[in-house]
Write an enzyme that holds these catalytic residues in place. Structure first.
Site, short mmCIF file in Angstrom:
data_model
loop_
_atom_site.label_atom_id
_atom_site.label_comp_id
_atom_site.label_asym_id
_atom_site.label_seq_id
_atom_site.Cartn_x
_atom_site.Cartn_y
_atom_site.Cartn_z
CE LYS A 202 -3.09 9.62 17.13
NZ LYS A 202 -2.42 9.27 15.82
CB SER B 196 0.69 12.73 18.02
OG SER B 196 -0.02 12.45 19.45
C1 HXC Z 1 -17.02 0.63 19.42
C2 HXC Z 1 -15.99 0.08 17.57
C3 HXC Z 1 -16.49 1.06 16.76
C4 HXC Z 1 -17.30 2.02 17.51
C5 HXC Z 1 -15.23 -0.23 15.47
N1 HXC Z 1 -15.18 -0.77 16.81
N2 HXC Z 1 -15.87 0.91 15.68
N3 HXC Z 1 -16.24 -0.23 18.94
N4 HXC Z 1 -17.50 1.84 18.73
N5 HXC Z 1 -17.60 3.04 16.99
C6 HXC Z 1 -14.69 -2.26 17.08
C7 HXC Z 1 -14.96 -3.09 16.49
O1 HXC Z 1 -16.64 -3.55 17.04
C8 HXC Z 1 -14.09 -4.22 16.69
O2 HXC Z 1 -14.31 -4.73 17.90
C9 HXC Z 1 -12.80 -3.51 16.43
O3 HXC Z 1 -13.17 -2.03 16.98
C10 HXC Z 1 -12.20 -3.48 15.45
O4 HXC Z 1 -12.98 -3.16 14.22
P1 HXC Z 1 -12.66 -3.46 12.77
O5 HXC Z 1 -13.85 -2.70 12.01
O6 HXC Z 1 -13.04 -5.09 12.73
O7 HXC Z 1 -11.32 -3.43 12.56
P2 HXC Z 1 -10.54 -2.43 11.53
O8 HXC Z 1 -11.14 -2.70 10.09
O9 HXC Z 1 -9.34 -2.69 11.66
O10 HXC Z 1 -11.08 -1.01 11.79
C11 HXC Z 1 -10.18 -0.15 12.60
C12 HXC Z 1 -10.84 0.97 13.07
C13 HXC Z 1 -11.57 1.74 12.16
C14 HXC Z 1 -10.15 1.87 13.77
C15 HXC Z 1 -11.89 0.47 14.11
O11 HXC Z 1 -12.56 2.78 12.51
C16 HXC Z 1 -10.63 2.26 10.85
O12 HXC Z 1 -10.32 1.43 10.05
N6 HXC Z 1 -10.39 3.74 10.91
C17 HXC Z 1 -9.42 4.09 9.71
C18 HXC Z 1 -9.79 5.37 9.44
C19 HXC Z 1 -9.78 6.29 10.69
O13 HXC Z 1 -10.17 5.96 11.79
N7 HXC Z 1 -9.35 7.57 10.28
C20 HXC Z 1 -9.56 8.47 11.41
C21 HXC Z 1 -8.29 9.15 11.72
S1 HXC Z 1 -8.53 10.63 12.50
P3 HXC Z 1 -15.08 -6.20 18.13
O14 HXC Z 1 -14.79 -6.62 19.64
O15 HXC Z 1 -16.40 -6.06 17.71
O16 HXC Z 1 -14.27 -7.19 17.21
C22 HXC Z 1 -7.81 10.50 13.98
C23 HXC Z 1 -7.80 11.74 14.57
C24 HXC Z 1 -6.99 11.72 15.73
O17 HXC Z 1 -7.02 9.48 14.25
C25 HXC Z 1 -7.13 12.84 16.66
C26 HXC Z 1 -8.09 12.81 17.89
C27 HXC Z 1 -8.52 14.38 18.34
#
Ligand code: HXC
Length: 285
Positions: free
Chosen positions: A190, A172
């Site tokens: 989370k 989380s």
């Molecule tokens: C605003 C955003 C954005 C941003 C994506 N979107 N990035 N909106 N600001 N920076 C929007 C897109 O425009 C789209 O909306 C929607 O999110 C989905 O994006 P897609 O790229 O089409 O989806 P997908 O390929 O499924 O990507 C999922 C994701 C991406 C979460 C958006 O970042 C990803 O795949 N991440 C995976 C890896 C990751 O994030 N790892 C980090 C884990 S660390 P629209 O309206 O345009 O359709 C972690 C730490 C947590 O979680 C701890 C915190 C303290």
């Protein structure tokens, strides 16, 4: 045994602790989860990591397998935790090839910084779908195997000659119990993950399964820190931690070994914040 990246090994670990055990991990090619799996494999487990990027998952699985000669680490790609069919297929392949599933790490997560005004419905939903619904899908798929493992390794806490089984860890974030600007999607997801774990601990505790949470704070050299911070803010991030350092991936691995080992026999429905005390100061990583 020669181990690359030897700083990942903790003095408290005992080789062979997880011999004959199998861990299934989503998000297993990510920086934090691969560190968790690396520790378990080093300590005797075989593993299956799944993720969306086939090349990356296979490369990380091959790399993890080098920590212990003879280990088996499957890397199954093209598995998006939002797709129940792909998750189910990976779980069944893991169980078939490795002989069951004893431990599950639900670690797949998505994150980016965006204020509520910048978040589309689809963006909010994407993170809820990956973090929360993806965790749910993972647990539904693995529960039959965890129940078999819990039955096989059930113990009264006094002796665990064959080790432990039937254990879940959700990865989380300290954001689950605090708030953070530009993280409405992640905080909401989370919080749901934590609630899911807590209910599982009640419903499945009587059948020998434990469900717990690890909530990482600012952990160095991770995808999460890269997405939420920047090199210029590094010193500021360090000063914000009461322990005056960033966490190590090994710190998360240590908590994992604790929860999956017999050290975690009576720990159920808990959340371990591995954040150096950060959220108490500033409300999150
Ligand atoms: C605003 C955003 C954005 C941003 C994506 N979107 N990035 N909106 N600001 N920076 C929007 C897109 O425009 C789209 O909306 C929607 O999110 C989905 O994006 P897609 O790229 O089409 O989806 P997908 O390929 O499924 O990507 C999922 C994701 C991406 C979460 C958006 O970042 C990803 O795949 N991440 C995976 C890896 C990751 O994030 N790892 C980090 C884990 S660390 P629209 O309206 O345009 O359709 C972690 C730490 C947590 O979680 C701890 C915190 C303290």
């Amino acid at each position: 045994m020669t181990v690359p990246n030897t700083p990942f090994v903790s003095a408290n670990w005992r080789e062979g602790t997880f011999a004959n055990k199998v861990v299934f991990c989503t998000g297993g090619s990510g920086t934090i989860c691969s560190g968790q799996v690396r520790a378990l494999v080093y300590l005797g487990a075989n593993a299956c990591i799944v993720g969306r990027n086939r090349t990356k998952v296979e490369e990380v699985a091959a790399d993890i397998s080098t920590v212990r000669p003879g280990s088996i680490v499957l890397g199954i790609g093209d598995v998006d935790v939002r797709n129940p069919d792909r998750v189910n297929a990976a779980v069944e392949e893991c169980a078939k090839r490795l002989g069951g599933i004893d431990f599950v790490i639900a670690g797949a997560a998505g994150n980016f910084l965006a204020n509520v005004s910048e978040l589309s419905l689809n963006a909010f939903k994407a993170v809820i779908d990956i973090d929360l619904i993806g965790s749910w899908i993972t647990i539904k798929a693995t529960l039959p195997h965890l129940l078999r493992s819990a039955e096989k390794y059930k113990n009264d806490g006094k002796s665990v000659p064959n080790g432990t089984g039937g254990r879940i860890i959700f990865v989380s974030s300290t954001n689950y119990h605090s708030a953070r600007v530009a993280q409405a999607h992640v905080c909401a997801a989370k919080a749901g993950v934590n609630a899911l774990s807590n209910v599982l601990s009640l419903e499945y505790g009587p059948r020998g399964i434990t469900s717990n949470i690890i909530a990482p704070g600012p952990i160095d050299e991770t995808e999460g820190l890269r997405r939420l911070s920047s090199p210029e803010l590094r010193e500021e991030a360090i000063r914000s931690v009461p322990l005056q350092r960033l966490g190590l991936i090994k710190d998360i691995a240590d908590a994992t070994v604790f929860l999956f080992g017999d050290t975690g026999n009576f720990v159920n429905g808990a959340c371990i914040d591995v954040d150096g005390g950060t959220w108490r100061v500033k409300g999150g990583a």
